[in-house]
Scaffold this motif. Sequence first.
Motif, mmCIF file in Angstrom:
data_model
loop_
_atom_site.group_PDB
_atom_site.id
_atom_site.type_symbol
_atom_site.label_atom_id
_atom_site.label_comp_id
_atom_site.label_asym_id
_atom_site.label_seq_id
_atom_site.Cartn_x
_atom_site.Cartn_y
_atom_site.Cartn_z
ATOM 1 N N PHE A 62 -14.178 23.505 11.518
ATOM 2 C CA PHE A 62 -13.077 22.816 12.190
ATOM 3 C C PHE A 62 -11.748 23.397 11.744
ATOM 4 O O PHE A 62 -11.650 24.058 10.704
ATOM 5 C CB PHE A 62 -13.109 21.305 11.902
ATOM 6 C CG PHE A 62 -12.669 20.940 10.508
ATOM 7 C CD1 PHE A 62 -11.345 20.589 10.246
ATOM 8 C CD2 PHE A 62 -13.556 20.974 9.454
ATOM 9 C CE1 PHE A 62 -10.935 20.263 8.962
ATOM 10 C CE2 PHE A 62 -13.156 20.646 8.166
ATOM 11 C CZ PHE A 62 -11.840 20.297 7.917
ATOM 12 N N VAL A 71 -13.118 20.672 16.379
ATOM 13 C CA VAL A 71 -14.396 20.832 15.683
ATOM 14 C C VAL A 71 -15.386 21.583 16.558
ATOM 15 O O VAL A 71 -15.452 21.370 17.768
ATOM 16 C CB VAL A 71 -14.983 19.430 15.357
ATOM 17 C CG1 VAL A 71 -16.378 19.544 14.761
ATOM 18 C CG2 VAL A 71 -14.049 18.653 14.443
ATOM 19 N N ASP A 73 -19.090 21.220 16.628
ATOM 20 C CA ASP A 73 -20.025 20.300 15.972
ATOM 21 C C ASP A 73 -21.340 20.997 15.612
ATOM 22 O O ASP A 73 -21.514 22.192 15.871
ATOM 23 C CB ASP A 73 -20.222 19.031 16.820
ATOM 24 C CG ASP A 73 -21.040 19.255 18.075
ATOM 25 O OD1 ASP A 73 -21.672 20.330 18.229
ATOM 26 O OD2 ASP A 73 -21.056 18.351 18.935
ATOM 27 N N TYR A 95 -12.839 16.459 9.442
ATOM 28 C CA TYR A 95 -14.218 16.443 9.932
ATOM 29 C C TYR A 95 -15.156 16.654 8.760
ATOM 30 O O TYR A 95 -14.876 17.461 7.871
ATOM 31 C CB TYR A 95 -14.422 17.543 10.969
ATOM 32 C CG TYR A 95 -15.850 17.718 11.401
ATOM 33 C CD1 TYR A 95 -16.472 16.815 12.237
ATOM 34 C CD2 TYR A 95 -16.589 18.809 10.951
ATOM 35 C CE1 TYR A 95 -17.799 16.970 12.621
ATOM 36 C CE2 TYR A 95 -17.911 18.982 11.331
ATOM 37 C CZ TYR A 95 -18.513 18.060 12.164
ATOM 38 O OH TYR A 95 -19.826 18.227 12.540
ATOM 39 N N ASP A 97 -19.237 17.486 7.943
ATOM 40 C CA ASP A 97 -20.454 17.952 8.621
ATOM 41 C C ASP A 97 -21.734 17.385 8.018
ATOM 42 O O ASP A 97 -22.807 17.951 8.194
ATOM 43 C CB ASP A 97 -20.492 19.485 8.676
ATOM 44 C CG ASP A 97 -20.553 20.115 7.293
ATOM 45 O OD1 ASP A 97 -20.501 19.384 6.290
ATOM 46 O OD2 ASP A 97 -20.652 21.357 7.227
ATOM 47 N N PHE A 103 -15.821 12.149 11.973
ATOM 48 C CA PHE A 103 -14.427 12.243 11.540
ATOM 49 C C PHE A 103 -14.241 11.258 10.395
ATOM 50 O O PHE A 103 -14.809 10.158 10.400
ATOM 51 C CB PHE A 103 -13.469 11.914 12.689
ATOM 52 C CG PHE A 103 -13.482 12.957 13.770
ATOM 53 C CD1 PHE A 103 -12.871 14.189 13.585
ATOM 54 C CD2 PHE A 103 -14.116 12.721 14.987
ATOM 55 C CE1 PHE A 103 -12.890 15.163 14.569
ATOM 56 C CE2 PHE A 103 -14.137 13.684 15.983
ATOM 57 C CZ PHE A 103 -13.524 14.911 15.768
ATOM 58 N N LEU A 114 -18.054 11.204 16.662
ATOM 59 C CA LEU A 114 -17.375 12.309 17.337
ATOM 60 C C LEU A 114 -16.714 11.869 18.638
ATOM 61 O O LEU A 114 -15.870 12.583 19.180
ATOM 62 C CB LEU A 114 -18.358 13.454 17.588
ATOM 63 C CG LEU A 114 -18.891 14.108 16.311
ATOM 64 C CD1 LEU A 114 -19.778 15.307 16.644
ATOM 65 C CD2 LEU A 114 -17.754 14.522 15.377
#
Length: 146
Positions: A62, A71, A73, A95, A97, A103, A114
């Motif tokens: 991101f 981002v 994803d 962000y 992961d 977020f 998201l």
Amino acid sequence: MERKDFLRSLGAGAAFALTFPCLQGCSKDEANGQIVPEPTGIDFTIDLKSEEAEPLANNGGFIRKNLVVVVRDLQGNFVAASQVCSHEQYDTVTYVDNDEGFFYCDTHGSKFGLDGTPLNQVDSKTPRQLKTFKTELSGDILRVFE
Ligand code: FES
């Protein structure tokens, strides 16, 4: 009167309070971010071959630009949301992961899906929906807009 004599004259409790004023409840004052208005009128592009876009080359990467968190994803889709939190408007949304990706605002710990849906409560309240933005990919140019 020297400082230590002054503090001694106040007594231990007052001296402690003056010396360590933020041991409780100062987290908002210590936040790294700033309170700013939620971004509006967003419409910008990112050249995915540019240096600024390097983190977007991989799933889970991101960048932050124009108060928007953009981002890529974990499935490779581009999503974007406001960097300004819907809780108290600190510009500290990022962000993460982990799990499915989400977020997160580290000022007070708000967590959003998201699509901007709040996923937890802060101060016993559920924050408002986090503002999200559309994305559109055309070749190597990613457009982020409302
Ligand atoms: S401002 Fe983001 S959690 Fe409070």
